[in-house]
Design a protein around this motif. Sequence first.
Motif, PDB file in Angstrom:
ATOM      1  N   ARG A  70       5.083   2.870   6.173  1.00 14.25           N
ATOM      2  CA  ARG A  70       4.552   2.394   6.100  1.00 14.25           C
ATOM      3  C   ARG A  70       3.561   3.811   4.917  1.00 14.25           C
ATOM      4  N   ALA A  71       3.444   4.852   5.821  1.00 14.00           N
ATOM      5  CA  ALA A  71       3.358   5.928   6.037  1.00 14.00           C
ATOM      6  C   ALA A  71       2.899   6.473   4.271  1.00 14.00           C
ATOM      7  N   GLY A  72       2.095   6.645   4.285  1.00  8.57           N
ATOM      8  CA  GLY A  72       1.145   6.804   2.524  1.00  8.57           C
ATOM      9  C   GLY A  72       1.314   6.046   1.710  1.00  8.57           C
ATOM     10  N   LYS A  73       1.676   4.690   1.799  1.00  6.13           N
ATOM     11  CA  LYS A  73       2.033   4.101   1.106  1.00  6.13           C
ATOM     12  C   LYS A  73       0.416   3.175   0.710  1.00  6.13           C
ATOM     13  N   CYS A 109      -4.650   2.641   4.005  1.00  7.29           N
ATOM     14  CA  CYS A 109      -3.950   2.320   4.961  1.00  7.29           C
ATOM     15  C   CYS A 109      -4.106   2.485   6.531  1.00  7.29           C
ATOM     16  N   ASP A 110      -5.500   2.026   6.947  1.00 13.18           N
ATOM     17  CA  ASP A 110      -5.871   2.226   8.176  1.00 13.18           C
ATOM     18  C   ASP A 110      -5.266   1.005   8.385  1.00 13.18           C
ATOM     19  N   GLN A 111      -5.342   0.548   9.641  1.00 12.19           N
ATOM     20  CA  GLN A 111      -4.522  -0.364  10.074  1.00 12.19           C
ATOM     21  C   GLN A 111      -6.197  -1.247  10.466  1.00 12.19           C
ATOM     22  N   ASP A 150      -8.807   2.408  16.731  1.00 13.84           N
ATOM     23  CA  ASP A 150      -7.879   2.370  15.838  1.00 13.84           C
ATOM     24  C   ASP A 150      -6.703   1.900  17.120  1.00 13.84           C
ATOM     25  N   ASP A 166      -2.330   1.632  18.286  1.00 12.51           N
ATOM     26  CA  ASP A 166      -1.506   2.242  18.634  1.00 12.51           C
ATOM     27  C   ASP A 166      -0.207   1.263  18.042  1.00 12.51           C
ATOM     28  N   ALA A 186       5.966   2.353  11.447  1.00 13.09           N
ATOM     29  CA  ALA A 186       4.970   3.975  10.909  1.00 13.09           C
ATOM     30  C   ALA A 186       5.538   4.802  10.005  1.00 13.09           C
ATOM     31  N   ALA A 187       6.590   4.756  10.042  1.00 14.32           N
ATOM     32  CA  ALA A 187       6.963   6.314   9.113  1.00 14.32           C
ATOM     33  C   ALA A 187       7.518   4.366   7.423  1.00 14.32           C
ATOM     34  N   SER A 245       7.900  -5.268   3.948  1.00 21.14           N
ATOM     35  CA  SER A 245       6.117  -4.514   3.605  1.00 21.14           C
ATOM     36  C   SER A 245       6.012  -5.305   1.787  1.00 21.14           C
TER      37      SER A 245
END
Lengths: 151, 151, 84, 84
Positions: free
Chosen positions: B20-23, A89-91, A9, A11, B17-18, B98
């Motif tokens: 797109r988190a959990g979507k 959700c992975d990049q 992954d 950052d 990161a926030a 997004s």
Amino acid sequence: MEVRVQEADFDFGAEIAAFRAGKPKIGAVASFLGLVRDVNDEAAVREMTLEHYPGMTEKALEEIVAEAKGRWDIFDALVIHRVGPLRPCDQIVLVAVSSAHRGEAFAACEFIMDYLKTRAPFWKKEETPAGGRWVDARETDDKAALRWREK
Amino acid sequence: MEVRVQEADFDFGAEIAAFRAGKPKIGAVASFLGLVRDVNDEAAVREMTLEHYPGMTEKALEEIVAEAKGRWDIFDALVIHRVGPLRPCDQIVLVAVSSAHRGEAFAACEFIMDYLKTRAPFWKKEETPAGGRWVDARETDDKAALRWREK
Amino acid sequence: MITVLYFARLRESLGTDREQLAPPPGVATVGQLADWLRDRGGNWTTELAADKPVRVAVNQEMASPDTLLPDGAEVAFFPPVTGG
Amino acid sequence: MITVLYFARLRESLGTDREQLAPPPGVATVGQLADWLRDRGGNWTTELAADKPVRVAVNQEMASPDTLLPDGAEVAFFPPVTGG
């Protein structure tokens, strides 16, 4: 310019920060982040595997970036593409382009993504409740790549 | 959708990161980062100050984002714009969009930036060795905004 | 009564960022307000000259010369925007 | 001698990812190589059928049916790409 194909992954924020650090001529950074969706073509995707053609992939990406640099007045471009097993959700991919003004950065970033989608040897296999299946190439991706020919 | 106008810096990576988190329906995040350049129109810029119209600025940005949502099939958009004193390499603006597929995210992100540049009440004053000067609006920004009318 | 705001180059050149005004009868639109302010002379005349690219917002919405001024309106004069 | 590589769906269907081949005289182009491999029958015939959207690279550059095969070439067969 930098092109990386890796299982690990990355950052996103740290990559963008390093990409532009200490370069006060940069006024614009356009970037794209591609992510694994849990649904594709109405099937629930639990996992996918990205296969690539080692050697040719890096070469193709470098050619695409070089072509973008020839077309637009940009400073630099960064492409990171993952391979191997990935989950929702992975990049998957990061493309970033820096320039003095935004128009060039946007255009070059979208161009790199469109060409990557049709010219870089990567293949996705999705695991769904109905079993594994290779993802078919999308006609819309061919169209997206073709429109750059007219410009 | 979220619009923020603030003096404080922001963490580009943490924001994305926030965002797109959990979507897991998100397949694409297109983003733009605008930065202070040390040179503008051939003058060395040591510092700049961004003035805005509190209240109207937020309203204008929210209208621009709402218009983007009406035009393209996108999930969400984030706009953060700084005001106050800024120096070369400082972050000015972040726009992120997004969507399921990349075309919509790219178009909406560029649209928001183009409209922000011509419709959101911000003004830049640059400090150069020759003194302070208000930045003139760029004709290319008007052209960039106008081309969306044809679509 | 209306509130008039000035931003950026106009704020600096006119030496004020905000004033409360009671325009006379006959000043009912943005264009008439600009004419009336221009009659103050000096920088008011030059900064609000017809050939200057001044933008106006009424109650935080972009306005044109024929936009009406509601009572209690917040009217802002400013140069073309240069954010981002 | 040439090296032939298979990727993705082709690799799985043909049951191999790489082979060393000495094509007979008369197999000088990508198209002729595909014809020759198709003659193996079974999945070779169906996967390399003319109506299948198979792509070919020679020495890691995209090729067409009339691309010549240099001695020692690395030839890759694969489906249309689906990265990103």
